[in-house]
Structures are given as C-alpha cells and as structure tokens.
Motif scaffolding. Sequence first.
Motif, PDB file in Angstrom:
ATOM      1  N   HIS A 133      20.995  15.996  67.661  1.00 41.98           N
ATOM      2  CA  HIS A 133      19.609  16.232  68.082  1.00 41.98           C
ATOM      3  C   HIS A 133      18.665  16.174  66.881  1.00 41.98           C
ATOM      4  CE1 HIS A 133      20.740  18.462  72.065  1.00 41.98           C
ATOM      5  NE2 HIS A 133      21.228  17.246  71.988  1.00 41.98           N
ATOM      6  N   GLN A 134      19.094  16.763  65.774  1.00 38.49           N
ATOM      7  CA  GLN A 134      18.262  16.749  64.569  1.00 38.49           C
ATOM      8  C   GLN A 134      18.090  15.328  64.048  1.00 38.49           C
ATOM      9  OE1 GLN A 134      16.569  19.441  63.249  1.00 38.49           O
ATOM     10  NE2 GLN A 134      15.551  17.815  62.135  1.00 38.49           N
ATOM     11  N   ALA A 135      19.164  14.543  64.079  1.00 39.20           N
ATOM     12  CA  ALA A 135      19.085  13.149  63.629  1.00 39.20           C
ATOM     13  C   ALA A 135      18.140  12.348  64.516  1.00 39.20           C
ATOM     14  CB  ALA A 135      20.474  12.518  63.618  1.00 39.20           C
ATOM     15  N   ALA A 136      18.195  12.577  65.827  1.00 40.37           N
ATOM     16  CA  ALA A 136      17.299  11.879  66.756  1.00 40.37           C
ATOM     17  C   ALA A 136      15.847  12.282  66.507  1.00 40.37           C
ATOM     18  CB  ALA A 136      17.700  12.170  68.195  1.00 40.37           C
ATOM     19  N   LEU A 137      15.620  13.562  66.266  1.00 34.18           N
ATOM     20  CA  LEU A 137      14.269  14.034  65.977  1.00 34.18           C
ATOM     21  C   LEU A 137      13.756  13.449  64.668  1.00 34.18           C
ATOM     22  CD1 LEU A 137      11.845  15.818  66.623  1.00 34.18           C
ATOM     23  CD2 LEU A 137      13.038  17.708  65.497  1.00 34.18           C
ATOM     24  N   ASP A 138      14.603  13.431  63.650  1.00 25.43           N
ATOM     25  CA  ASP A 138      14.218  12.836  62.357  1.00 25.43           C
ATOM     26  C   ASP A 138      13.868  11.372  62.527  1.00 25.43           C
ATOM     27  OD1 ASP A 138      14.670  15.284  61.148  1.00 25.43           O
ATOM     28  OD2 ASP A 138      16.609  14.716  60.297  1.00 25.43           O
ATOM     29  N   LYS A 139      14.656  10.636  63.320  1.00 25.74           N
ATOM     30  CA  LYS A 139      14.378   9.216  63.545  1.00 25.74           C
ATOM     31  C   LYS A 139      13.055   9.044  64.272  1.00 25.74           C
ATOM     32  CE  LYS A 139      16.275   4.971  65.530  1.00 25.74           C
ATOM     33  NZ  LYS A 139      15.011   4.372  65.476  1.00 25.74           N
ATOM     34  N   ASP A 173      10.312   9.599  61.851  1.00 30.67           N
ATOM     35  CA  ASP A 173      10.215   8.475  60.910  1.00 30.67           C
ATOM     36  C   ASP A 173       9.546   7.268  61.554  1.00 30.67           C
ATOM     37  OD1 ASP A 173      11.440   9.922  58.895  1.00 30.67           O
ATOM     38  OD2 ASP A 173      13.424   9.025  59.202  1.00 30.67           O
ATOM     39  N   ASP A 174       9.768   7.080  62.855  1.00 34.93           N
ATOM     40  CA  ASP A 174       9.203   5.930  63.560  1.00 34.93           C
ATOM     41  C   ASP A 174       7.734   6.093  63.892  1.00 34.93           C
ATOM     42  OD1 ASP A 174      11.683   4.752  63.435  1.00 34.93           O
ATOM     43  OD2 ASP A 174      12.225   5.205  65.524  1.00 34.93           O
TER      44      ASP A 174
END
Length: 89
Positions: free
Chosen positions: A78-84, A87-88
């Motif tokens: 979830h954190q990786a998806a939020l970071d992505k 970033d986008d």
Amino acid sequence: MKPIVEFCASNMHHGTDAIMQRLERDPDYEVIEYGCLGNCGECYLFPFALVDGEIVAAETADKLYDEIVKSTEEQRAHQAALDKLLDDM
C-alpha cells in the motif's frame, strides 16, 4: 521504515513469546513488549499483536507469525502504491 510490532506480556501464555523472539532477530521489524496493551478480551481469547497500531490475531502463535508477515507485506504494498501515485502527480 520498519513496522512496529507490539506484544502484550499477558498474552505470552498463547506462545507469542516465541514469535516475539523470532521477530526480534529479524532486522526488518521493530519489536516492543508491554505489560499490557489494553486489549484484554483479545488477550484472553487468542494470540495477538499490534502491527503499526492495528490488531493482528490468529488461532495459534504460528499462524500469528504468518498473519504479522502478511500484514506488513500488505502495508508495504500500500505504501509503495501511494508513493507511486504521489510521484506520478
């Protein structure tokens, strides 16, 4: 950031002490033991821990370990998806 896994000393009769020690040896986790976490109903009934403030419970201590790992993997995803997403933007 490492997930924080909190254990209740009063819950050790379920075998969570072995799980706590196993996680303490893993540098990817921050493990804390408290005398009481204030979840007496859960504590009496089954093995549990708090993972980043959320209750994670299972029928056995071994299953609790699996649930803790699963929970932390989901949180990381979830954190990786939020970071992505950020970033986008």
